[in-house]
Design a protein around this motif. Structure first.
Motif, PDB file in Angstrom:
ATOM      1  N   GLU A   1     -19.938  34.262   9.620  1.00 23.24           N
ATOM      2  CA  GLU A   1     -18.554  34.691   9.797  1.00 23.24           C
ATOM      3  C   GLU A   1     -17.552  33.675   9.263  1.00 23.24           C
ATOM      4  OE1 GLU A   1     -17.272  33.490  14.230  1.00 23.24           O
ATOM      5  OE2 GLU A   1     -18.971  34.891  14.134  1.00 23.24           O
ATOM      6  N   ASN A   2     -17.955  32.415   9.121  1.00 24.82           N
ATOM      7  CA  ASN A   2     -17.061  31.381   8.616  1.00 24.82           C
ATOM      8  C   ASN A   2     -17.239  31.096   7.124  1.00 24.82           C
ATOM      9  OD1 ASN A   2     -15.896  31.020  11.147  1.00 24.82           O
ATOM     10  ND2 ASN A   2     -17.485  29.583  11.743  1.00 24.82           N
ATOM     11  N   LEU A   3     -18.090  31.855   6.452  1.00 23.69           N
ATOM     12  CA  LEU A   3     -18.267  31.722   5.004  1.00 23.69           C
ATOM     13  C   LEU A   3     -17.669  32.939   4.311  1.00 23.69           C
ATOM     14  CD1 LEU A   3     -21.987  30.567   4.672  1.00 23.69           C
ATOM     15  CD2 LEU A   3     -19.945  29.192   4.333  1.00 23.69           C
ATOM     16  N   VAL A   4     -17.020  32.701   3.189  1.00 24.97           N
ATOM     17  CA  VAL A   4     -16.527  33.838   2.413  1.00 24.97           C
ATOM     18  C   VAL A   4     -17.714  34.537   1.769  1.00 24.97           C
ATOM     19  CG1 VAL A   4     -14.226  32.915   1.961  1.00 24.97           C
ATOM     20  CG2 VAL A   4     -16.067  32.433   0.366  1.00 24.97           C
ATOM     21  N   PHE A   5     -17.545  35.802   1.522  1.00 25.58           N
ATOM     22  CA  PHE A   5     -18.599  36.613   0.933  1.00 25.58           C
ATOM     23  C   PHE A   5     -18.406  36.661  -0.575  1.00 25.58           C
ATOM     24  CE2 PHE A   5     -20.431  40.770  -0.245  1.00 25.58           C
ATOM     25  CZ  PHE A   5     -21.711  40.565   0.209  1.00 25.58           C
ATOM     26  N   LEU A   6     -19.460  36.370  -1.320  1.00 22.34           N
ATOM     27  CA  LEU A   6     -19.415  36.448  -2.778  1.00 22.34           C
ATOM     28  C   LEU A   6     -19.574  37.909  -3.181  1.00 22.34           C
ATOM     29  CD1 LEU A   6     -19.381  34.930  -5.527  1.00 22.34           C
ATOM     30  CD2 LEU A   6     -21.872  34.942  -5.404  1.00 22.34           C
ATOM     31  N   LEU A   7     -18.573  38.455  -3.831  1.00 23.23           N
ATOM     32  CA  LEU A   7     -18.589  39.858  -4.228  1.00 23.23           C
ATOM     33  C   LEU A   7     -19.210  40.066  -5.603  1.00 23.23           C
ATOM     34  CD1 LEU A   7     -15.019  40.808  -3.017  1.00 23.23           C
ATOM     35  CD2 LEU A   7     -17.191  41.360  -1.909  1.00 23.23           C
ATOM     36  N   GLY A   8     -19.065  39.081  -6.485  1.00 23.91           N
ATOM     37  CA  GLY A   8     -19.620  39.211  -7.827  1.00 23.91           C
ATOM     38  C   GLY A   8     -19.251  38.027  -8.690  1.00 23.91           C
ATOM     39  N   PHE A   9     -19.661  38.099  -9.939  1.00 28.99           N
ATOM     40  CA  PHE A   9     -19.361  37.017 -10.869  1.00 28.99           C
ATOM     41  C   PHE A   9     -19.344  37.553 -12.289  1.00 28.99           C
ATOM     42  CE2 PHE A   9     -23.945  37.127 -10.467  1.00 28.99           C
ATOM     43  CZ  PHE A   9     -24.398  36.962 -11.772  1.00 28.99           C
ATOM     44  N   CYS A  10     -18.772  36.761 -13.186  1.00 26.63           N
ATOM     45  CA  CYS A  10     -18.741  37.089 -14.612  1.00 26.63           C
ATOM     46  C   CYS A  10     -19.187  35.846 -15.372  1.00 26.63           C
ATOM     47  CB  CYS A  10     -17.332  37.487 -15.034  1.00 26.63           C
ATOM     48  SG  CYS A  10     -17.184  37.820 -16.794  1.00 26.63           S
ATOM     49  N   ASN A  11     -20.075  36.041 -16.329  1.00 27.31           N
ATOM     50  CA  ASN A  11     -20.577  34.939 -17.142  1.00 27.31           C
ATOM     51  C   ASN A  11     -20.615  35.409 -18.590  1.00 27.31           C
ATOM     52  OD1 ASN A  11     -21.720  32.521 -17.918  1.00 27.31           O
ATOM     53  ND2 ASN A  11     -23.783  33.091 -17.298  1.00 27.31           N
ATOM     54  N   GLU A  12     -19.442  35.654 -19.149  1.00 27.50           N
ATOM     55  CA  GLU A  12     -19.346  36.165 -20.520  1.00 27.50           C
ATOM     56  C   GLU A  12     -18.458  35.280 -21.371  1.00 27.50           C
ATOM     57  OE1 GLU A  12     -18.173  40.186 -21.066  1.00 27.50           O
ATOM     58  OE2 GLU A  12     -19.589  40.946 -19.596  1.00 27.50           O
ATOM     59  N   GLY A  13     -18.833  35.137 -22.608  1.00 32.44           N
ATOM     60  CA  GLY A  13     -18.003  34.427 -23.573  1.00 32.44           C
ATOM     61  C   GLY A  13     -17.641  33.008 -23.175  1.00 32.44           C
ATOM     62  N   GLY A  14     -18.520  32.337 -22.493  1.00 35.73           N
ATOM     63  CA  GLY A  14     -18.239  30.968 -22.086  1.00 35.73           C
ATOM     64  C   GLY A  14     -17.412  30.862 -20.821  1.00 35.73           C
ATOM     65  N   GLY A  15     -16.888  31.983 -20.314  1.00 37.90           N
ATOM     66  CA  GLY A  15     -16.101  31.968 -19.087  1.00 37.90           C
ATOM     67  C   GLY A  15     -16.985  32.218 -17.881  1.00 37.90           C
TER      68      GLY A  15
ATOM     69  N   MET B   1     -26.248  31.181  -5.903  1.00 30.68           N
ATOM     70  CA  MET B   1     -27.471  31.230  -5.112  1.00 30.68           C
ATOM     71  C   MET B   1     -27.208  30.909  -3.636  1.00 30.68           C
ATOM     72  SD  MET B   1     -29.608  32.309  -7.214  1.00 30.68           S
ATOM     73  CE  MET B   1     -31.057  32.219  -6.207  1.00 30.68           C
ATOM     74  N   MET B   2     -26.393  29.906  -3.368  1.00 31.80           N
ATOM     75  CA  MET B   2     -26.101  29.540  -1.989  1.00 31.80           C
ATOM     76  C   MET B   2     -25.383  30.661  -1.253  1.00 31.80           C
ATOM     77  SD  MET B   2     -27.319  26.589  -1.248  1.00 31.80           S
ATOM     78  CE  MET B   2     -26.424  26.145   0.202  1.00 31.80           C
ATOM     79  N   LEU B   3     -24.358  31.221  -1.861  1.00 32.73           N
ATOM     80  CA  LEU B   3     -23.597  32.260  -1.179  1.00 32.73           C
ATOM     81  C   LEU B   3     -24.332  33.587  -1.144  1.00 32.73           C
ATOM     82  CD1 LEU B   3     -19.990  31.409  -2.370  1.00 32.73           C
ATOM     83  CD2 LEU B   3     -20.988  31.052  -0.107  1.00 32.73           C
TER      84      LEU B   3
END
Length: 70
Positions: free
Chosen positions: A31-45, A23-25
């Motif tokens: 310009e000094n923050l990395v960009f969140l490209l995506g995420f995975c939330n499967e199988g407990g990982g 949510m934050m990203l």
């Protein structure tokens, strides 16, 4: 190029930290923050995918012995 962060439940990195970081990203860009490209939330990982920071992370720069505070 991308960087991955795997959240580990052994270090109290659970659901709340995972979603807070997403949510934050997702809300802020700078310009000094990395960009969140995506995420995975499967199988407990829980994996976050960021743009690669070619100059390294802020914590590495702050702990450098060559850093001089004026």
């Amino acid at each position: 190029m991308v960087a991955f962060k795997h959240l580990d439940s052994r270090y109290d990195q659970g659901n709340s930290e995972f979603w807070k970081e997403i949510m934050m990203l997702s809300c802020y860009t700078h310009e000094n923050l990395v960009f969140l490209l995506g995420f995975c939330n499967e199988g407990g990982g829980k994996i976050l995918v960021y743009e690669y920071a070619s100059c390294g992370s802020l914590d590495r720069h702050l702990s450098a012995t060559t850093l001089r505070w004026m």
